[in-house]
Design a protein around this motif. Structure first.
Motif, PDB file in Angstrom:
ATOM      1  N   PRO A 152      -2.360  31.365 -15.514  1.00 34.50           N
ATOM      2  CA  PRO A 152      -1.372  31.335 -14.432  1.00 34.50           C
ATOM      3  C   PRO A 152       0.085  31.280 -14.888  1.00 34.50           C
ATOM      4  O   PRO A 152       0.991  31.626 -14.125  1.00 34.50           O
ATOM      5  N   LYS A 153       0.339  30.878 -16.135  1.00 30.45           N
ATOM      6  CA  LYS A 153       1.715  30.804 -16.631  1.00 30.45           C
ATOM      7  C   LYS A 153       2.100  32.016 -17.486  1.00 30.45           C
ATOM      8  O   LYS A 153       3.189  32.052 -18.061  1.00 30.45           O
ATOM      9  N   PHE A 154       1.238  33.009 -17.566  1.00 31.70           N
ATOM     10  CA  PHE A 154       1.510  34.175 -18.402  1.00 31.70           C
ATOM     11  C   PHE A 154       2.810  34.870 -18.014  1.00 31.70           C
ATOM     12  O   PHE A 154       3.104  35.076 -16.847  1.00 31.70           O
ATOM     13  N   SER A 155       3.594  35.220 -19.038  1.00 30.88           N
ATOM     14  CA  SER A 155       4.814  35.999 -18.832  1.00 30.88           C
ATOM     15  C   SER A 155       5.022  36.904 -20.037  1.00 30.88           C
ATOM     16  O   SER A 155       4.555  36.604 -21.143  1.00 30.88           O
ATOM     17  N   VAL A 156       5.735  38.005 -19.827  1.00 25.15           N
ATOM     18  CA  VAL A 156       5.958  38.954 -20.911  1.00 25.15           C
ATOM     19  C   VAL A 156       7.381  39.485 -20.837  1.00 25.15           C
ATOM     20  O   VAL A 156       7.981  39.556 -19.751  1.00 25.15           O
ATOM     21  N   GLY A 157       7.940  39.851 -22.000  1.00 22.25           N
ATOM     22  CA  GLY A 157       9.301  40.360 -22.066  1.00 22.25           C
ATOM     23  C   GLY A 157       9.429  41.758 -21.483  1.00 22.25           C
ATOM     24  O   GLY A 157       8.444  42.370 -21.045  1.00 22.25           O
ATOM     25  N   PRO A 158      10.627  42.316 -21.497  1.00 20.43           N
ATOM     26  CA  PRO A 158      10.922  43.599 -20.822  1.00 20.43           C
ATOM     27  C   PRO A 158      10.409  44.812 -21.608  1.00 20.43           C
ATOM     28  O   PRO A 158      11.185  45.582 -22.182  1.00 20.43           O
ATOM     29  N   TYR A 159       9.088  44.976 -21.613  1.00 23.38           N
ATOM     30  CA  TYR A 159       8.478  46.067 -22.369  1.00 23.38           C
ATOM     31  C   TYR A 159       8.841  47.436 -21.794  1.00 23.38           C
ATOM     32  O   TYR A 159       8.724  48.460 -22.466  1.00 23.38           O
ATOM     33  N   TRP A 160       9.289  47.483 -20.545  1.00 19.71           N
ATOM     34  CA  TRP A 160       9.586  48.752 -19.884  1.00 19.71           C
ATOM     35  C   TRP A 160      10.964  49.313 -20.240  1.00 19.71           C
ATOM     36  O   TRP A 160      11.275  50.463 -19.938  1.00 19.71           O
ATOM     37  N   LEU A 161      11.781  48.512 -20.905  1.00 24.27           N
ATOM     38  CA  LEU A 161      13.132  48.955 -21.244  1.00 24.27           C
ATOM     39  C   LEU A 161      13.170  49.702 -22.582  1.00 24.27           C
ATOM     40  O   LEU A 161      12.295  49.524 -23.428  1.00 24.27           O
ATOM     41  N   ASP A 162      14.192  50.514 -22.763  1.00 27.19           N
ATOM     42  CA  ASP A 162      14.404  51.223 -24.017  1.00 27.19           C
ATOM     43  C   ASP A 162      14.881  50.216 -25.064  1.00 27.19           C
ATOM     44  O   ASP A 162      15.988  49.668 -24.969  1.00 27.19           O
ATOM     45  N   ALA A 163      14.033  49.975 -26.075  1.00 30.75           N
ATOM     46  CA  ALA A 163      14.334  48.944 -27.068  1.00 30.75           C
ATOM     47  C   ALA A 163      15.597  49.248 -27.860  1.00 30.75           C
ATOM     48  O   ALA A 163      16.376  48.340 -28.158  1.00 30.75           O
ATOM     49  N   ASP A 164      15.819  50.508 -28.174  1.00 28.91           N
ATOM     50  CA  ASP A 164      17.016  50.877 -28.937  1.00 28.91           C
ATOM     51  C   ASP A 164      18.284  50.684 -28.107  1.00 28.91           C
ATOM     52  O   ASP A 164      19.278  50.132 -28.576  1.00 28.91           O
ATOM     53  N   HIS A 165      18.225  51.133 -26.868  1.00 29.07           N
ATOM     54  CA  HIS A 165      19.397  51.053 -26.005  1.00 29.07           C
ATOM     55  C   HIS A 165      19.802  49.609 -25.729  1.00 29.07           C
ATOM     56  O   HIS A 165      20.997  49.276 -25.700  1.00 29.07           O
ATOM     57  N   PHE A 166      18.796  48.754 -25.531  1.00 29.25           N
ATOM     58  CA  PHE A 166      19.080  47.352 -25.186  1.00 29.25           C
ATOM     59  C   PHE A 166      18.976  46.411 -26.401  1.00 29.25           C
ATOM     60  O   PHE A 166      19.033  45.193 -26.237  1.00 29.25           O
ATOM     61  N   ASP A 167      18.847  46.986 -27.579  1.00 24.87           N
ATOM     62  CA  ASP A 167      18.783  46.210 -28.819  1.00 24.87           C
ATOM     63  C   ASP A 167      17.700  45.128 -28.750  1.00 24.87           C
ATOM     64  O   ASP A 167      17.921  43.959 -29.082  1.00 24.87           O
ATOM     65  N   ILE A 168      16.513  45.529 -28.308  1.00 22.72           N
ATOM     66  CA  ILE A 168      15.362  44.621 -28.234  1.00 22.72           C
ATOM     67  C   ILE A 168      14.564  44.757 -29.529  1.00 22.72           C
ATOM     68  O   ILE A 168      14.104  45.840 -29.876  1.00 22.72           O
ATOM     69  N   LYS A 169      14.402  43.657 -30.253  1.00 22.37           N
ATOM     70  CA  LYS A 169      13.692  43.701 -31.534  1.00 22.37           C
ATOM     71  C   LYS A 169      12.189  43.545 -31.359  1.00 22.37           C
ATOM     72  O   LYS A 169      11.396  44.237 -31.987  1.00 22.37           O
ATOM     73  N   GLN A 170      11.777  42.586 -30.546  1.00 22.53           N
ATOM     74  CA  GLN A 170      10.361  42.395 -30.279  1.00 22.53           C
ATOM     75  C   GLN A 170      10.171  41.984 -28.827  1.00 22.53           C
ATOM     76  O   GLN A 170      11.016  41.310 -28.247  1.00 22.53           O
ATOM     77  N   VAL A 171       9.066  42.453 -28.251  1.00 26.03           N
ATOM     78  CA  VAL A 171       8.746  42.105 -26.870  1.00 26.03           C
ATOM     79  C   VAL A 171       7.713  40.979 -26.910  1.00 26.03           C
ATOM     80  O   VAL A 171       6.535  41.199 -27.204  1.00 26.03           O
ATOM     81  N   ALA A 172       8.158  39.784 -26.639  1.00 25.33           N
ATOM     82  CA  ALA A 172       7.295  38.611 -26.749  1.00 25.33           C
ATOM     83  C   ALA A 172       6.582  38.331 -25.431  1.00 25.33           C
ATOM     84  O   ALA A 172       7.001  38.765 -24.366  1.00 25.33           O
ATOM     85  N   ALA A 173       5.499  37.580 -25.546  1.00 24.75           N
ATOM     86  CA  ALA A 173       4.762  37.117 -24.368  1.00 24.75           C
ATOM     87  C   ALA A 173       4.467  35.637 -24.552  1.00 24.75           C
ATOM     88  O   ALA A 173       4.328  35.149 -25.682  1.00 24.75           O
ATOM     89  N   ASP A 174       4.375  34.907 -23.456  1.00 25.50           N
ATOM     90  CA  ASP A 174       4.070  33.480 -23.503  1.00 25.50           C
ATOM     91  C   ASP A 174       2.849  33.199 -22.637  1.00 25.50           C
ATOM     92  O   ASP A 174       2.587  33.898 -21.654  1.00 25.50           O
ATOM     93  N   TRP A 175       2.087  32.184 -23.018  1.00 24.08           N
ATOM     94  CA  TRP A 175       0.822  31.864 -22.343  1.00 24.08           C
ATOM     95  C   TRP A 175      -0.015  33.140 -22.210  1.00 24.08           C
ATOM     96  O   TRP A 175      -0.532  33.470 -21.144  1.00 24.08           O
TER      97      TRP A 175
END
Length: 319
Positions: A152-175
């Motif tokens: 019930p507490k599962f969450s995930v980072g913005p995997y739908w965004l362009d990682a290069d454009h938004f400078d996303i290094k890793q898409v993390a998830a919790d629970w």
């Protein structure tokens, strides 16, 4: 060097050890039998100088026997270790399954699989494949999934965004946990298909040798492999991941890194695979350092900490 080459090396070492020391009864026992015969021969009369020679000979024989016995014992242990390494991957990790064709997973009972919740982003998780090293040769046992339950507490980072454009290094998830109930039970045999025990201790020692098995890609963005591979990792201090990965949460995550000499990692498709040591399940593969761009040896690999959800697993599955 890939896993198959390492297996060949270990197999060669096992054969070498075997050639040097087969079961050592003939070597180890013969000197002892000779010694007992001399000691128990009360009627034998020898000159004083001969007696001293016999004592010296006996001492040497006993020393040599001890050394040979110890060497044989060590070589037997090495043979046992090498035999374990040369087992097929699915026999080294009999709990490991392919979940939904896109992730790994762990058998925790004949009817329940534990995997990563974020695997539902890429697959509906309709089936699991167990008891095989290959996903494309119709071996193993396939079972349909009856229902899936996300934490019930599962969450995930913005995997739908362009990682290069938004400078996303890793898409993390919790629970990052998912329980899948199967329509029919798997035929557990304790060899190729087995349920793994769930660790319930929150403290996991730094330096613990752990491993996982999965079908993930070899390179970032590649297709998943058809052959199951086993990876060797080591538990790191939480601080190692906290300093390098802003999303890391020690309460719900476990920090690992590949062991020398391969410095194994994880890649797309390894998500959900179970992290095990000494027959216990410690984590579920969740995300990797810089995984938005690449897969590389020596990366920090983050697993969801199973002990954090032990009560939830028990509540849902009654296990």
């Amino acid at each position: 060097m890939d896993s198959r080459k390492w297996l060949a090396v270990f197999a060669a070492l096992a054969l070498t050890a075997s050639a040097h020391a087969r079961p050592g009864n003939d070597i180890a026992d013969s000197p002892k039998q000779q010694s007992n015969e001399v000691i128990s021969s009360k009627d034998v009369h020898v000159k004083p100088d001969e007696s001293q020679d016999i004592k010296s000979t006996l001492a040497t024989a006993n020393t040599e026997t001890t050394v040979v016995a110890a060497t044989t014992s060590t070589e037997k242990v090495e043979e046992t270790k090498n035999a374990e390494v040369t087992k097929p991957v699915n026999e080294q990790f009999p709990h490991a399954v392919l979940f939904g064709g896109t992730c790994g997973g762990s058998i925790i009972s004949a009817k329940w699989i534990l995997t990563a919740a974020h695997c539902t982003i890429f697959s509906s998780g309709r089936y699991v494949l167990a008891g095989t090293n290959k996903s494309d040769d119709d071996t193993g046992f396939e079972r349909r999934v009856k229902r899936i339950i996300l934490h019930p507490k599962f969450s995930v980072g913005p995997y739908w965004l362009d990682a290069d454009h938004f400078d996303i290094k890793q898409v993390a998830a919790d629970w990052d946990f998912l329980l899948a109930e199967l329509e029919e039970p798997l035929p557990l045999d304790g060899k190729k298909i087995a349920a793994v025990d769930i660790n319930d201790q929150s403290e996991v020692p730094e330096g613990l040798a752990v491993g996982y098995a999965g079908y993930g890609a070899e390179h970032h963005g590649d297709y998943m492999r058809h052959d199951m591979h086993g990876m060797d990792l080591e538990v790191q201090a939480d601080s190692a991941c906290q300093e390098a990965l802003v999303q890391y949460e020690p309460k719900t995550m476990l920090c690992t890194k590949g062991r020398a000499p391969r410095y194994d990692s994880a890649c797309n498709g390894d998500s959900g695979s179970g992290l095990v040591a000494n027959g216990k399940l410690y984590g579920v593969a969740s995300w990797v350092q810089d995984d938005a761009h690449r897969c590389f040896n020596g990366a920090l690999v983050v697993f969801s900490r199973v002990s954090a959800v032990r009560d939830w697993i028990r509540q849902v599955t009654k296990i």
